[in-house]
Design an enzyme around this catalytic site. Structure first.
Site, PDB file in Angstrom:
ATOM      1  CG  ASN A  13      61.415  29.981  35.317  1.00 37.83           C
ATOM      2  OD1 ASN A  13      61.823  29.699  34.193  1.00 37.83           O
ATOM      3  ND2 ASN A  13      61.871  31.016  36.016  1.00 37.83           N
ATOM      4  CD1 TRP A  14      60.458  23.551  33.747  1.00 40.38           C
ATOM      5  CD2 TRP A  14      60.717  22.749  31.670  1.00 40.38           C
ATOM      6  NE1 TRP A  14      59.515  22.554  33.562  1.00 40.38           N
ATOM      7  CE2 TRP A  14      59.653  22.055  32.297  1.00 40.38           C
ATOM      8  CE3 TRP A  14      61.047  22.405  30.358  1.00 40.38           C
ATOM      9  CZ2 TRP A  14      58.937  21.047  31.646  1.00 40.38           C
ATOM     10  CZ3 TRP A  14      60.333  21.400  29.699  1.00 40.38           C
ATOM     11  CH2 TRP A  14      59.296  20.739  30.351  1.00 40.38           C
ATOM     12  CE  LYS A  15      64.726  29.855  37.903  1.00 35.42           C
ATOM     13  NZ  LYS A  15      65.386  30.258  39.141  1.00 35.42           N
ATOM     14  CG  HIS A  99      62.636  35.274  36.951  1.00 37.87           C
ATOM     15  ND1 HIS A  99      63.918  35.187  37.448  1.00 37.87           N
ATOM     16  CD2 HIS A  99      61.933  34.267  37.523  1.00 37.87           C
ATOM     17  CE1 HIS A  99      63.988  34.158  38.277  1.00 37.87           C
ATOM     18  NE2 HIS A  99      62.793  33.581  38.340  1.00 37.87           N
ATOM     19  CD  GLU A 101      67.063  33.156  37.846  1.00 39.35           C
ATOM     20  OE1 GLU A 101      66.607  32.665  36.789  1.00 39.35           O
ATOM     21  OE2 GLU A 101      67.036  32.552  38.933  1.00 39.35           O
ATOM     22  CD  GLU A 171      60.242  33.716  41.399  1.00 39.56           C
ATOM     23  OE1 GLU A 171      59.999  32.501  41.399  1.00 39.56           O
ATOM     24  OE2 GLU A 171      61.019  34.246  40.602  1.00 39.56           O
ATOM     25  N   GLY A 177      66.966  29.498  44.289  1.00 36.94           N
ATOM     26  CA  GLY A 177      68.071  28.585  43.999  1.00 36.94           C
ATOM     27  C   GLY A 177      69.070  28.438  45.141  1.00 36.94           C
ATOM     28  CB  SER A 217      64.145  27.232  47.898  1.00 33.82           C
ATOM     29  OG  SER A 217      65.368  27.772  47.434  1.00 33.82           O
ATOM     30  N   GLY A 239      64.093  25.042  40.331  1.00 30.50           N
ATOM     31  CA  GLY A 239      64.812  23.763  40.359  1.00 30.50           C
ATOM     32  C   GLY A 239      63.927  22.534  40.481  1.00 30.50           C
TER      33      GLY A 239
HETATM   34  P1  13P Z   1      64.054  27.895  42.645  1.00 31.60           P
HETATM   35  O1  13P Z   1      62.753  27.163  42.856  1.00 31.60           O
HETATM   36  O2  13P Z   1      65.093  27.078  41.959  1.00 31.60           O
HETATM   37  O3  13P Z   1      64.520  28.559  43.893  1.00 31.60           O
HETATM   38  O4  13P Z   1      63.726  29.077  41.604  1.00 31.60           O
HETATM   39  C1  13P Z   1      62.657  29.921  41.845  1.00 31.60           C
HETATM   40  C2  13P Z   1      62.405  30.739  40.635  1.00 31.60           C
HETATM   41  O5  13P Z   1      63.186  31.626  40.314  1.00 31.60           O
HETATM   42  C3  13P Z   1      61.228  30.431  39.822  1.00 31.60           C
HETATM   43  O6  13P Z   1      60.992  31.413  38.870  1.00 31.60           O
END
Ligand code: 13P
Length: 262
Positions: A13-15, A99, A101, A171, A177, A217, A239
């Site tokens: 997931n490149w966000k 998600h 976020e 998650e 993150g 993470s 990340g």
């Molecule tokens: P990180 O791997 O940066 O913690 O993010 C996890 C995530 O939200 C994947 O969707």
């Protein structure tokens, strides 16, 4: 191990990161590592602006394309939104729904998650349905209650056949993150709980075939021990999916665990 051994499923997931040129470069490097993936399912989820570029970079490879969100209507006056049929048209096979976020910053609720999951299925996309608790819920001993709520409300009214087309991602919000990963034991406990709930609702076969990803993470260093847990079928990586080497390293370590243990 539950049911037959499952090869790893790893989604990046490149966000809200990377330009089109950067996306092409990263996707190209990951596609080139394809022969190393040993039949794993690999999905890249760039921002909407780079879907076309990544689709082109992945042509001829076994790496699949996914999006990070969708709207539940197919078309119309919904400024700023992107629909399931549009994502399908852009070459997507998968889409993230719910998600944390999206829930935290954009008002996503269990009810909107349900509508989006339905829209994804209707468009022929496989939704990756995300659930997870925040730190206060974990500390108050309400982790599984929160997950139950999200599953019950988000997945209300779906048939067994529809559930079988979904992928689930656990998650823990406190691990996203932050560099704090859930320990393999902590993650496994929740994954096993999700599978139990699926079994209660839809039967043993559906539950044992369900793909349940862990996210928060994930790095090459923790991929192997996490994947060794019985109910962890792969990862949703944030990340560490922005660097080819670390993303490929995660797949490599998961494959090693799969070959050793499963
Ligand atoms: P990180 O791997 O940066 O913690 O993010 C996890 C995530 O939200 C994947 O969707």
């Amino acid at each position: 191990m539950i049911g037959t051994p499952r090869v790893p499923f790893v989604a990046g997931n490149w966000k809200m990161n990377l330009t089109r040129a950067e996306s092409r470069e990263l996707a190209g490097r990951i596609a080139a590592a394809g022969p190393e993936f040993g039949g794993s399912t690999i999905v890249l989820m760039p921002p909407f602006t780079a879907l076309g570029d990544v689709a082109a970079a992945l042509t001829g490879s076994d790496v699949a394309l996914g999006a990070q969100d969708l709207f539940w209507e197919d078309r119309g006056a919904y400024t700023g939104e992107v629909s399931g049929p549009m994502l399908k048209d852009a070459g997507c096979a998968y889409v993230l729904v719910g998600h944390s976020e999206r829930r935290q910053y954009f008002g996503e609720t269990d009810a909107t998650v349900g509508r989006k999951v339905r829209a994804a299925l209707k468009a022929g996309l496989r939704p990756i349905v995300c659930v997870g608790e925040v730190l206060e819920e974990r500390e108050a001993g309400r982790t599984t209650a929160r997950i139950d709520d999200q599953l019950a409300r988000g997945l209300d009214g779906f048939s067994r056949d529809e559930i079988e087309r979904m992928i689930f991602a656990y998650e823990p919000v406190w691990a996203i993150g932050t560099g704090k990963t859930a320990s393999p034991g902590q993650a496994e406990e929740v994954h096993a709980h999700i599978r139990r709930r699926l079994e209660e609702g839809y039967g043993k076969t559906t539950a044992s075939c369900a793909i349940i990803l862990y996210g928060g993470s994930v790095k090459p260093a923790n991929s192997n021990p996490l994947f060794k847990e019985k109910n962890i079928d792969g990862f949703l990586v944030g990340g560490a999916s922005l660097e080819a080497e670390s993303f490929i390293g995660i797949v490599r370590e998961a494959l090693l665990a799969y070959r050793e243990e499963k």
